[in-house]
Write a protein that holds these residues in place. Sequence first.
Motif, short mmCIF file in Angstrom:
data_model
loop_
_atom_site.label_atom_id
_atom_site.label_comp_id
_atom_site.label_asym_id
_atom_site.label_seq_id
_atom_site.Cartn_x
_atom_site.Cartn_y
_atom_site.Cartn_z
N CYS A 260 0.86 -1.18 0.00
CA CYS A 260 0.00 0.00 0.00
C CYS A 260 0.89 1.23 0.00
O CYS A 260 1.68 1.43 0.94
CB CYS A 260 -0.91 0.01 1.22
N ALA A 261 0.76 2.04 -1.03
CA ALA A 261 1.58 3.23 -1.16
C ALA A 261 0.72 4.48 -1.00
O ALA A 261 -0.32 4.61 -1.65
CB ALA A 261 2.25 3.25 -2.53
N ALA A 262 1.17 5.38 -0.13
CA ALA A 262 0.47 6.65 0.07
C ALA A 262 1.13 7.72 -0.79
O ALA A 262 2.36 7.79 -0.87
CB ALA A 262 0.54 7.06 1.54
N SER A 263 0.31 8.54 -1.42
CA SER A 263 0.83 9.61 -2.27
C SER A 263 -0.07 10.83 -2.17
O SER A 263 -1.20 10.74 -1.70
CB SER A 263 0.94 9.14 -3.72
N GLY A 264 0.46 11.97 -2.63
CA GLY A 264 -0.31 13.20 -2.60
C GLY A 264 0.33 14.24 -1.71
O GLY A 264 1.54 14.26 -1.53
N SER A 265 -0.50 15.08 -1.14
CA SER A 265 -0.03 16.19 -0.29
C SER A 265 0.29 15.68 1.12
O SER A 265 -0.48 15.86 2.05
CB SER A 265 -1.08 17.29 -0.25
N SER B 106 3.79 14.04 6.58
CA SER B 106 4.36 12.85 7.22
C SER B 106 3.28 11.81 7.39
O SER B 106 2.09 12.12 7.42
CB SER B 106 4.99 13.19 8.57
N VAL B 107 3.71 10.56 7.49
CA VAL B 107 2.80 9.43 7.69
C VAL B 107 3.11 8.81 9.03
O VAL B 107 4.26 8.43 9.29
CB VAL B 107 2.94 8.39 6.57
N ALA C 41 8.84 4.95 12.85
CA ALA C 41 10.03 5.13 13.68
C ALA C 41 11.18 5.53 12.78
O ALA C 41 11.19 5.22 11.59
CB ALA C 41 10.37 3.85 14.44
N ALA C 42 12.11 6.24 13.36
CA ALA C 42 13.25 6.70 12.57
C ALA C 42 14.22 5.58 12.26
O ALA C 42 15.01 5.67 11.34
CB ALA C 42 13.97 7.82 13.31
N ASP C 43 14.12 4.50 13.02
CA ASP C 43 15.02 3.38 12.76
C ASP C 43 14.19 2.13 12.53
O ASP C 43 13.03 2.21 12.15
CB ASP C 43 15.99 3.20 13.93
N ASN D 163 9.58 3.96 5.02
CA ASN D 163 9.19 5.35 5.25
C ASN D 163 9.54 6.26 4.08
O ASN D 163 8.83 7.23 3.81
CB ASN D 163 9.85 5.86 6.54
N ALA D 164 10.63 5.96 3.41
CA ALA D 164 11.04 6.79 2.28
C ALA D 164 10.03 6.73 1.14
O ALA D 164 9.90 7.68 0.37
CB ALA D 164 12.42 6.37 1.78
#
Length: 126
Positions: free
Chosen positions: A22-27, A30-31, A54-56, A77-78
């Motif tokens: 599932c990929a989120a896109s748009g405006s 942060s997720v 999480a950052a890691d 996250n990227a």
Amino acid sequence: QVQLVESGGGLMQPGGSLRLSCAASGSIVSVAAMGWYRQAPGKERELVAMITRAADTNSATNIAESVKGRFTISRDNAKNTVYMQMNSLKPEDTAVYYCNAAIRTRSDSPYAYSYWGQGTQVSVSS
């Protein structure tokens, strides 16, 4: 506008595996949490798995008891993408699977809003 686009559903024999994406896109600013729900015919929608941001690599996960040990959830996250690996599938896993994400769309607001994908059918049958 935010979109969640799911892929990876289909028909599988019992004991088989599928991987949902599932990929989120748009405006998107942060997720936050991302996850999967499912709804079988005649039943209410239920949480399958959720993963925090999480950052890691130490994102926290919440997995439903009915799929624990068979399903795993992960995220990139990227790419604002969540995955769910489904192994040892059973007929009772048959349902429409929905992606859900809490997304911030404004940099001047701390609030994240819930968004849903359109759903992808997973059918497990011999």
